[in-house]
Scaffold this motif. Structure first.
Motif, PDB file in Angstrom:
ATOM      1  N   GLU A  47      -1.107  17.568   7.164  1.00 23.33           N
ATOM      2  CA  GLU A  47      -1.033  16.778   8.391  1.00 23.33           C
ATOM      3  C   GLU A  47      -1.155  15.283   8.090  1.00 23.33           C
ATOM      4  O   GLU A  47      -1.743  14.868   7.096  1.00 23.33           O
ATOM      5  CB  GLU A  47      -2.144  17.200   9.354  1.00 23.33           C
ATOM      6  CG  GLU A  47      -2.004  18.635   9.857  1.00 23.33           C
ATOM      7  CD  GLU A  47      -3.114  18.996  10.824  1.00 23.33           C
ATOM      8  OE1 GLU A  47      -3.975  18.127  11.078  1.00 23.33           O
ATOM      9  OE2 GLU A  47      -3.117  20.134  11.315  1.00 23.33           O
ATOM     10  N   GLY A  48      -0.605  14.469   9.027  1.00 26.20           N
ATOM     11  CA  GLY A  48      -0.791  13.028   8.969  1.00 26.20           C
ATOM     12  C   GLY A  48      -0.136  12.363   7.789  1.00 26.20           C
ATOM     13  O   GLY A  48      -0.719  11.449   7.198  1.00 26.20           O
ATOM     14  N   ILE A  49       1.081  12.793   7.447  1.00 25.79           N
ATOM     15  CA  ILE A  49       1.760  12.197   6.296  1.00 25.79           C
ATOM     16  C   ILE A  49       2.311  10.818   6.654  1.00 25.79           C
ATOM     17  O   ILE A  49       2.027   9.826   5.978  1.00 25.79           O
ATOM     18  CB  ILE A  49       2.876  13.128   5.794  1.00 25.79           C
ATOM     19  CG1 ILE A  49       2.266  14.385   5.157  1.00 25.79           C
ATOM     20  CG2 ILE A  49       3.782  12.404   4.816  1.00 25.79           C
ATOM     21  CD1 ILE A  49       3.290  15.388   4.685  1.00 25.79           C
TER      22      ILE A  49
ATOM     23  N   GLY B 294       2.765   7.298   8.162  1.00 23.07           N
ATOM     24  CA  GLY B 294       1.855   6.258   8.622  1.00 23.07           C
ATOM     25  C   GLY B 294       0.685   6.010   7.694  1.00 23.07           C
ATOM     26  O   GLY B 294      -0.059   5.045   7.887  1.00 23.07           O
ATOM     27  N   ARG B 295       0.499   6.848   6.688  1.00 17.23           N
ATOM     28  CA  ARG B 295      -0.634   6.683   5.761  1.00 17.23           C
ATOM     29  C   ARG B 295      -0.113   6.283   4.381  1.00 17.23           C
ATOM     30  O   ARG B 295       1.000   6.667   3.989  1.00 17.23           O
ATOM     31  CB  ARG B 295      -1.433   7.981   5.648  1.00 17.23           C
ATOM     32  CG  ARG B 295      -2.101   8.415   6.949  1.00 17.23           C
ATOM     33  CD  ARG B 295      -2.589   9.847   6.841  1.00 17.23           C
ATOM     34  NE  ARG B 295      -3.553  10.016   5.760  1.00 17.23           N
ATOM     35  CZ  ARG B 295      -3.821  11.193   5.183  1.00 17.23           C
ATOM     36  NH1 ARG B 295      -3.157  12.284   5.561  1.00 17.23           N
ATOM     37  NH2 ARG B 295      -4.714  11.273   4.225  1.00 17.23           N
ATOM     38  N   PRO B 296      -0.902   5.551   3.582  1.00 15.23           N
ATOM     39  CA  PRO B 296      -0.510   5.256   2.198  1.00 15.23           C
ATOM     40  C   PRO B 296      -0.354   6.550   1.406  1.00 15.23           C
ATOM     41  O   PRO B 296      -1.107   7.521   1.611  1.00 15.23           O
ATOM     42  CB  PRO B 296      -1.663   4.409   1.665  1.00 15.23           C
ATOM     43  CG  PRO B 296      -2.322   3.835   2.888  1.00 15.23           C
ATOM     44  CD  PRO B 296      -2.163   4.892   3.953  1.00 15.23           C
TER      45      PRO B 296
ATOM     46  N   ARG C  60      -1.154   7.233  -1.481  1.00 13.22           N
ATOM     47  CA  ARG C  60      -2.366   7.584  -2.239  1.00 13.22           C
ATOM     48  C   ARG C  60      -3.313   8.453  -1.414  1.00 13.22           C
ATOM     49  O   ARG C  60      -4.033   9.284  -1.957  1.00 13.22           O
ATOM     50  CB  ARG C  60      -3.092   6.321  -2.697  1.00 13.22           C
ATOM     51  CG  ARG C  60      -2.520   5.683  -3.964  1.00 13.22           C
ATOM     52  CD  ARG C  60      -3.362   4.455  -4.365  1.00 13.22           C
ATOM     53  NE  ARG C  60      -3.048   4.016  -5.721  1.00 13.22           N
ATOM     54  CZ  ARG C  60      -2.075   3.186  -6.034  1.00 13.22           C
ATOM     55  NH1 ARG C  60      -1.294   2.717  -5.064  1.00 13.22           N
ATOM     56  NH2 ARG C  60      -1.870   2.817  -7.290  1.00 13.22           N
ATOM     57  N   GLU C  61      -3.339   8.227  -0.093  1.00 18.34           N
ATOM     58  CA  GLU C  61      -4.195   9.046   0.767  1.00 18.34           C
ATOM     59  C   GLU C  61      -3.555  10.396   1.065  1.00 18.34           C
ATOM     60  O   GLU C  61      -4.253  11.391   1.283  1.00 18.34           O
ATOM     61  CB  GLU C  61      -4.466   8.305   2.076  1.00 18.34           C
ATOM     62  CG  GLU C  61      -5.294   7.038   1.917  1.00 18.34           C
ATOM     63  CD  GLU C  61      -5.540   6.363   3.259  1.00 18.34           C
ATOM     64  OE1 GLU C  61      -5.216   6.978   4.307  1.00 18.34           O
ATOM     65  OE2 GLU C  61      -6.056   5.223   3.265  1.00 18.34           O
ATOM     66  N   VAL C  62      -2.234  10.442   1.079  1.00 18.25           N
ATOM     67  CA  VAL C  62      -1.538  11.690   1.392  1.00 18.25           C
ATOM     68  C   VAL C  62      -1.730  12.710   0.283  1.00 18.25           C
ATOM     69  O   VAL C  62      -1.991  13.895   0.533  1.00 18.25           O
ATOM     70  CB  VAL C  62      -0.035  11.411   1.617  1.00 18.25           C
ATOM     71  CG1 VAL C  62       0.726  12.726   1.791  1.00 18.25           C
ATOM     72  CG2 VAL C  62       0.162  10.522   2.836  1.00 18.25           C
TER      73      VAL C  62
ATOM     74  N   GLN D 183       0.820  -1.215   0.000  1.00 24.30           N
ATOM     75  CA  GLN D 183       0.000   0.000   0.000  1.00 24.30           C
ATOM     76  C   GLN D 183       0.855   1.266   0.000  1.00 24.30           C
ATOM     77  O   GLN D 183       0.327   2.371  -0.019  1.00 24.30           O
ATOM     78  CB  GLN D 183      -0.925   0.007   1.226  1.00 24.30           C
ATOM     79  CG  GLN D 183      -1.901  -1.152   1.270  1.00 24.30           C
ATOM     80  CD  GLN D 183      -2.777  -1.211   0.030  1.00 24.30           C
ATOM     81  OE1 GLN D 183      -3.319  -0.193  -0.393  1.00 24.30           O
ATOM     82  NE2 GLN D 183      -2.903  -2.412  -0.538  1.00 24.30           N
TER      83      GLN D 183
ATOM     84  N   ARG E  39       7.934  16.842   2.795  1.00 23.93           N
ATOM     85  CA  ARG E  39       6.689  17.361   3.382  1.00 23.93           C
ATOM     86  C   ARG E  39       6.309  18.698   2.750  1.00 23.93           C
ATOM     87  O   ARG E  39       5.133  18.956   2.464  1.00 23.93           O
ATOM     88  CB  ARG E  39       6.853  17.494   4.900  1.00 23.93           C
ATOM     89  CG  ARG E  39       7.172  16.164   5.603  1.00 23.93           C
ATOM     90  CD  ARG E  39       7.033  16.274   7.117  1.00 23.93           C
ATOM     91  NE  ARG E  39       7.897  17.300   7.706  1.00 23.93           N
ATOM     92  CZ  ARG E  39       9.154  17.127   8.088  1.00 23.93           C
ATOM     93  NH1 ARG E  39       9.730  15.923   7.922  1.00 23.93           N
ATOM     94  NH2 ARG E  39       9.840  18.103   8.650  1.00 23.93           N
TER      95      ARG E  39
ATOM     96  N   ARG F 210       2.857   2.624   2.335  1.00 26.26           N
ATOM     97  CA  ARG F 210       2.668   3.449   3.523  1.00 26.26           C
ATOM     98  C   ARG F 210       3.931   4.278   3.757  1.00 26.26           C
ATOM     99  O   ARG F 210       5.060   3.772   3.676  1.00 26.26           O
ATOM    100  CB  ARG F 210       2.391   2.541   4.728  1.00 26.26           C
ATOM    101  CG  ARG F 210       2.152   3.257   6.046  1.00 26.26           C
ATOM    102  CD  ARG F 210       1.699   2.258   7.113  1.00 26.26           C
ATOM    103  NE  ARG F 210       2.608   1.116   7.186  1.00 26.26           N
ATOM    104  CZ  ARG F 210       3.716   1.094   7.936  1.00 26.26           C
ATOM    105  NH1 ARG F 210       4.048   2.168   8.659  1.00 26.26           N
ATOM    106  NH2 ARG F 210       4.478   0.021   7.960  1.00 26.26           N
TER     107      ARG F 210
END
Length: 645
Positions: free
Chosen positions: A50-52, A54-56, A58-60, A32, A43, A34
């Motif tokens: 925010e929240g870069i 720890g997330r995939p 694709r979501e960032v 995924q 960044r 991550r």
């Protein structure tokens, strides 16, 4: 092993070095992708959202969907092979305002592996190259004719393709067409892709894309013959099925044409009615303004010359604001991948392009059809093209822009009002810069004649301007006055250049003089250039969207180098003459005029340059003008090219 003995150094120092690296550094884990690490530059490149970590990814950065970035990451993870590319365009919403800003990056994706050798993630190294890309684009845009001729002589493949393909597509009021052709590689032999767009006798528009099997001179020659036969059939009134039947007959006589594919779409720009047929060619893609995408229904028959079975005709409709995309299979073909998967990817990328709110100031083409064609070619090129690629886009306009209709006093100041109104209309039509300049020059000459010749000095008068673009792509201008043309008392032998310039720059000029006045009718058959290149071609510059004010400034290389901007016409020629005589001390010293910023050089300006040249020492006046531009063309037509340095 102690912290001090760690081979990478002290972990704290390593972390600080990672954080402060000027390059963008990412680390992803798992299928995924991550984000497990992102330095300060990484960044910042996505707007410090925010929240870069720890997330995939694709979501960032969800706005990157459709830009073929995630697909590259997937491939690196699946194959374990690194990928590097230079100067890749990426669109990201960095400031959260909903607009995508454009930057260029050179990047490398490197897979990381576990103890068993299996891919566990990847590290990404990215360097922003926007400034260098823009500088290179500016240098390429300033290349003169000799440099272009050198490049074309060196690239025989591209020269051959350009000679066999149409130079442009018609510019129409209700249907905006854009074409792009990319040769597979600089060292590849000439390919067999071809395209065309032609206005039919009933004002419908035919769009064709075809592909001949193989490469080399033979394939290119067959491509040229197929295109010629198709063009002759269409302009003579043959229908969709009859045109394809003639191509099939030709393929039966030419062994090298057997197996060729072709798709023919005919659109009525007024109603949107669409009919099409295909011989083994991928189905056209129809895109709606709301994000809908579908391929036109109807299974194609076999390729040309293969089975003798006739093509089948299908019907559909192109709504206002909708686009139809024809393409060759070289765009979507990938080794080991079904063509249907490539088509699905094409639909995803195309809808993403249309939904991207690109920020002002981007180098992307402003017009939707141009931008779609450019980005489809660019985004599918990440894995490299193994075959030539053709993309032909047609967008149905909801309503053609309203043409100007002016009634103005016959004074020099009115010429600027004519230019402003015409510039807005030409921009709405999508007329490129060079033909727009030719239109402005011819209209300016006709309007100047009404101002200068129709009425006696001091007598009130007026003139009208009417414009229109017909369904066949012919732009027609009419300038009418209510006076009677009279030769000017000064320099009578120096007259006539205005009409000569109009006839040289337009397709037709007609002057009708009578007791009630004079009407000058000018016609331009307009085209938009087809982008034929060995790579991603820069967009054709659009017409200037604003009136550039007339200005004279001393050049950086001396007080007797005058940099001139804006229009040089009846209203401004006097100011320019005074500036030249002041700089040259009444003709005693040489003066150079830099005309690179001149947007219009009328016959009044030409008359001034001749007068300055005749009244000065033979070496006293020099001109600078970019070769290939409208101003240089006027200088060449009026006997002033010898002054250009």
């Amino acid at each position: 092993m102690t912290r001090a003995q760690h081979p990478a150094g002290d972990p704290g120092e390593v972390a600080r070095a990672f954080e402060e690296m000027p390059a963008v550094l990412w680390a992803f884990a798992g299928p995924q992708h991550r984000v497990v690490a992102a330095n300060r530059a990484a960044r910042a490149s996505v707007g410090d959202r925010e929240g870069i970590v720890g997330r995939p990814i694709r979501e960032v950065v969800p706005e990157m969907a459709g830009q073929q970035i995630f697909e590259m990451i997937d491939e690196v993870y699946a194959t374990g092979h690194p990928v590097s590319h230079a100067d890749r365009r990426v669109l990201v919403d960095r400031d959260g305002d909903g607009h995508l800003e454009e930057d260029f990056y050179t990047y490398t994706f490197l897979p990381t592996r576990g103890p068993d050798g299996a891919v566990t993630g990847m590290v990404v190294h990215i360097v922003e190259t926007t400034r260098w890309v823009r500088q290179r684009q500016a240098v390429e845009a300033r290349a003169d004719d000799s440099e272009r001729r050198y490049r074309e002589a060196r690239d025989v493949v591209l020269g051959l393709q350009r000679s066999l393909l149409p130079a442009g597509v018609p510019l129409l009021p209700r249907l905006r067409i854009a074409a792009r052709y990319v040769v597979a590689g600089a060292d590849a032999a000439a390919g067999g892709d071809w395209f065309d767009s032609v206005v039919l006798p009933d004002d419908r528009v035919a769009l064709l894309v075809g592909d001949v099997v193989g490469h080399g001179a033979e394939a290119a020659g067959v491509m040229g013959q197929l295109r010629a036969v198709a063009l002759q059939a269409l302009v003579s009134g043959a229908g969709v099925l009859d045109s394809l039947r003639r191509l099939d007959t030709l393929a039966g006589c030419l062994p090298a044409a057997v197996g060729a594919t072709v798709c023919l779409v005919v659109v009525d720009p007024r109603t949107g009615d669409l009919e099409y047929a295909s011989r083994a060619h991928p189905a056209p893609l129809l895109l709606g303004p709301g994000g809908s995408a579908r391929f036109l229904d109807g299974a194609p028959t076999g390729p040309l010359g293969a089975d003798g079975k006739p093509a089948r005709r299908h019907h559909d409709r192109l709504g206002p604001g909708e686009l139809v995309v024809l393409y060759s299979d070289g765009l979507i073909e990938r080794p080991g991948q079904a063509l249907s998967a490539g088509q699905a990817e094409l639909a995803r990328v195309a809808t993403a392009v249309l939904s991207e709110p690109v920020a002002p100031g981007s180098t992307l083409p402003a017009l939707t059809a141009d931008r779609l064609g450019a980005l489809l070619v660019e985004r599918f090129a990440w894995a490299g093209y193994r075959d030539d690629v053709t993309v032909l886009v047609a967008e149905r306009q909801p309503e053609p822009p309203e043409p100007p209709a002016l009634r103005l006093p016959a004074i020099p100041a009115s010429l600027a009002a004519v230019r402003v109104a015409m510039r807005a209309w030409l921009g709405a039509l999508g007329v490129p810069a060079l033909p727009a300049q030719a239109v402005q020059h011819t209209l300016g000459e006709a309007a100047a004649n009404a101002v200068e010749h129709a009425y006696r000095a001091g007598d009130p008068g007026e003139f009208t301007v009417a414009a229109g673009l017909d369904e066949r792509g012919v732009l027609r201008l009419t300038v009418t006055d209510r006076g009677r043309w009279r030769p000017a008392p000064d320099d009578p032998q120096d007259r006539g250049r205005g009409l000569m310039l109009m006839r040289a720059l337009a397709d037709r000029v007609e002057v009708a003089a009578g007791e009630l006045g004079t009407a000058v009718t000018i016609e331009h058959r307009l085209q938009r250039p087809a982008q034929v290149s060995a790579g991603a071609a820069p967009p054709e510059p659009a017409a200037e969207a604003r009136e550039v004010p007339f200005r004279i400034e001393a050049g950086a290389d001396g007080p007797r180098v005058l940099r001139v901007s804006g229009p040089v016409d009846l209203a401004t020629a006097g100011e320019l003459e005074r500036a030249v005589r002041a700089a040259g001390r009444g003709g005693l010293l040489p003066v150079t005029l830099d005309l690179a910023g001149v947007t219009l050089l009328s016959s009044g300006g030409v008359r001034l340059l001749h007068r300055l040249d005749a009244g000065a020492d033979p070496a006293g006046l020099r001109l600078r003008a970019p070769r290939g531009g409208a101003v240089h063309q006027v200088l060449a037509l009026t006997g002033l090219e010898h002054l250009v340095t």
